[in-house]
Motif scaffolding. Structure first.
Motif, PDB file in Angstrom:
ATOM      1  N   TRP A   1     -71.646  13.340  17.193  1.00 50.00           N
ATOM      2  CA  TRP A   1     -71.847  14.360  16.147  1.00 50.00           C
ATOM      3  C   TRP A   1     -71.336  13.876  14.789  1.00 50.00           C
ATOM      4  O   TRP A   1     -71.075  14.662  13.897  1.00 50.00           O
ATOM      5  N   GLY A   2     -71.135  12.573  14.658  1.00 48.68           N
ATOM      6  CA  GLY A   2     -70.746  12.018  13.359  1.00 48.68           C
ATOM      7  C   GLY A   2     -69.285  12.167  13.023  1.00 48.68           C
ATOM      8  O   GLY A   2     -68.902  12.064  11.859  1.00 48.68           O
ATOM      9  N   ASN A   3     -68.445  12.451  14.026  1.00 53.29           N
ATOM     10  CA  ASN A   3     -66.989  12.545  13.817  1.00 53.29           C
ATOM     11  C   ASN A   3     -66.627  13.537  12.720  1.00 53.29           C
ATOM     12  O   ASN A   3     -65.751  13.288  11.895  1.00 53.29           O
ATOM     13  N   VAL A   4     -67.303  14.662  12.721  1.00 50.21           N
ATOM     14  CA  VAL A   4     -67.089  15.680  11.687  1.00 50.21           C
ATOM     15  C   VAL A   4     -65.644  16.168  11.667  1.00 50.21           C
ATOM     16  O   VAL A   4     -65.071  16.441  10.618  1.00 50.21           O
TER      17      VAL A   4
ATOM     18  N   PRO B   1     -65.383   6.974  19.253  1.00 55.09           N
ATOM     19  CA  PRO B   1     -66.593   6.184  18.964  1.00 55.09           C
ATOM     20  C   PRO B   1     -67.303   5.779  20.254  1.00 55.09           C
ATOM     21  O   PRO B   1     -66.678   5.544  21.287  1.00 55.09           O
ATOM     22  N   LYS B   2     -68.617   5.672  20.190  1.00 54.98           N
ATOM     23  CA  LYS B   2     -69.400   5.298  21.367  1.00 54.98           C
ATOM     24  C   LYS B   2     -68.981   3.938  21.916  1.00 54.98           C
ATOM     25  O   LYS B   2     -68.905   3.744  23.130  1.00 54.98           O
ATOM     26  N   ASP B   3     -68.724   2.992  21.003  1.00 58.82           N
ATOM     27  CA  ASP B   3     -68.429   1.634  21.466  1.00 58.82           C
ATOM     28  C   ASP B   3     -67.064   1.500  22.111  1.00 58.82           C
ATOM     29  O   ASP B   3     -66.710   0.438  22.629  1.00 58.82           O
ATOM     30  N   SER B   4     -66.239   2.558  22.061  1.00 56.77           N
ATOM     31  CA  SER B   4     -64.948   2.523  22.748  1.00 56.77           C
ATOM     32  C   SER B   4     -64.853   3.635  23.797  1.00 56.77           C
ATOM     33  O   SER B   4     -63.775   4.099  24.116  1.00 56.77           O
ATOM     34  N   THR B   5     -66.026   4.041  24.310  1.00 52.96           N
ATOM     35  CA  THR B   5     -66.080   5.093  25.317  1.00 52.96           C
ATOM     36  C   THR B   5     -66.744   4.561  26.583  1.00 52.96           C
ATOM     37  O   THR B   5     -67.845   4.005  26.524  1.00 52.96           O
TER      38      THR B   5
ATOM     39  N   HIS C   1     -63.607  11.681  25.792  1.00 50.50           N
ATOM     40  CA  HIS C   1     -64.472  11.922  24.638  1.00 50.50           C
ATOM     41  C   HIS C   1     -64.749  13.412  24.513  1.00 50.50           C
ATOM     42  O   HIS C   1     -64.693  14.005  23.428  1.00 50.50           O
ATOM     43  N   SER C   2     -65.067  14.057  25.640  1.00 52.91           N
ATOM     44  CA  SER C   2     -65.290  15.498  25.761  1.00 52.91           C
ATOM     45  C   SER C   2     -65.452  15.774  27.254  1.00 52.91           C
ATOM     46  O   SER C   2     -65.563  14.842  28.054  1.00 52.91           O
TER      47      SER C   2
END
Length: 439
Positions: free
Chosen positions: A364-367, A373-377, A408-409
């Motif tokens: 969601w753009g780290n609002v 981040p995707k690359d660290s998930t 992440h969630s």
């Protein structure tokens, strides 16, 4: 000479360990003692400063109080409580004839009514005291704010980063009822400087224990539905229970049912709110357990163990670095502003994403600054999409060595642990929607 020690009259006391609720007759009897003590101080010829325990000092108030009292020729300098009149929880009373006579007047009113709260007695006395030369100076809200002014009226402050107050000398954590709610709000503003969980507990290690392990939950979807958000919280608590980890709660989304000022974003504000704006903190502590969770700002508290603690550049708390050897920031970026979300070090840990509704890690753009981040998930797939069993939790994270287990969630994830009915009953009670001021 040193002033003599004075013991409060025994008739003000309460039985050991007994709870005292705000607004009750016993509460009135206990708080009346404050004026008795203040009277004794000024009668000994000393200036008395009465401070409630729910005050947070940003710096030493004494030089400014002395200056204001002299400049205004005031016998009494007292905090302005907005619609609440004058706040008797912060009074600076000089040992003048007028100051001592005023204290005698207040104590006399209290003697005539044991159910009269001290603040009400002081405000009545201010209206009825007839000594013409008696002068009162109410402190300005911009630097001596009460809770309503600091947290709601002049700025919407929901967490420590949300708005700085460079002029503030102190803040009164009032206009909120209940010890649990007061303690929680103080923690979210990094104003809880005791290494205990609160609630009367003297047990140490809430922040500093090296044995504690934690689960960090992200809540990055700005439009997450209430039922999905609450289900994600529930999943986190059940995983935390299985793995013996305390859940560090995320920012919550504001909801239409919530009428607390902390849940009413203004133009330009982020649509997030603290726990007390939506739920009863007392219920969380009672039914989920004090040690099962931590406030969202837990990792930024200077007391937090160094293996868990994150750094911030909040100008608001610069005095910590100047006065406390424990605070030597290892993370500083001079290009960042001195307040706001960007003033805080983001969580550096790798995160896990349990496949639920979506196969891919959503973004969601780290609002809200809390999205991994995707690359660290790392993506975790279960036997049944969106279902985590106790066995899968133990197998995947049972031996996870790090202090922080980050998700992440947990949207659209259900945890089955064999104790679902008992936990569900407690969860329903904990998730009761709160009134505006708590209890």
């Amino acid at each position: 000479p040193a002033p003599p020690c004075a013991h409060p009259p025994r008739h003000y006391g309460t039985s050991k360990g007994a709870a005292i609720s705000w607004g009750t007759a016993r509460f009135a009897q206990v708080v009346q003692v404050k004026t008795d003590v203040l009277l004794g101080i000024v009668q000994e010829g000393f200036t008395g400063l009465l401070m409630d325990a729910d005050l947070h000092l940003f710096r030493n108030p004494m030089p400014e109080l002395a200056r204001l009292a002299e400049q205004e020729r005031a016998d009494l300098v007292i905090q302005d409580d907005m619609e609440g009149g004058r706040n008797s929880g912060f009074m600076y009373l000089r040992p003048s004839d007028e100051g001592a006579a005023f204290a005698v007047h207040v104590v006399g009113m209290q003697r005539r009514s044991r159910t009269l709260r001290q603040q009400e007695a002081v405000n009545r006395a201010l209206r009825s005291f007839r000594m013409r030369s008696f002068r009162v100076f109410p402190l300005p809200q911009n630097s001596w704010p009460c809770g309503e002014a600091f947290f709601n009226k002049f700025a919407r402050r929901v967490f420590a980063w949300s708005s700085s107050c460079s002029d503030c000398i102190l803040v009164h954590n009032n206009w909120i009822l209940g010890d649990d709610a007061k303690e929680y709000r103080a923690k979210e503003f990094l104003q809880w400087t005791v290494d205990s969980p609160g609630g009367g507990s003297m047990e140490q290690g809430y922040y500093t224990s090296p044995e504690n392990r934690f689960l960090v939950l992200g809540n990055p979807d700005p439009n997450v539905r209430l039922v999905v958000e609450e289900a994600a919280l529930k999943a986190a608590f059940k995983i935390g229970k299985i793995l013996n980890r305390s859940v560090i709660i995320p920012w919550l989304r504001c909801r239409t049912y919530c009428y607390d000022p902390a849940c009413r974003p203004r133009r330009g504000d982020l649509d997030i709110c603290p726990l007390h704006a939506r739920y009863y903190v007392r219920q969380w502590n009672e039914f989920l357990g004090r040690n099962s969770w931590r406030e969202a700002m837990f990792r930024y508290n200077p007391l937090t163990h160094q293996q868990v603690r994150l750094q911030h550049n909040l100008a608001h708390f610069a005095q910590w670095a100047e006065t406390d050897e424990r605070v030597k920031p290892g993370w500083k970026d001079p290009t960042l502003p001195t307040f706001g979300l960007k003033s805080m070090q983001p969580s550096p840990e790798q995160a896990f994403y349990v496949v639920g509704k979506s196969e891919q890690v959503p973004s969601w753009g780290n609002v809200f600054h809390d999205e991994a981040p995707k690359d660290s998930t790392s993506v975790v797939r279960t036997a049944m999409p969106g279902i985590l069993t106790r066995e899968e939790i133990d197998r995947t994270w049972g031996k996870f060595p790090d202090k922080i287990l980050r998700f992440h969630s947990l949207y659209h994830v259900t945890v089955l642990d064999g104790d679902d009915l008992a936990f569900d009953k407690k969860w329903v009670k904990a998730m009761m929607h709160a009134s505006i001021r708590q209890v």
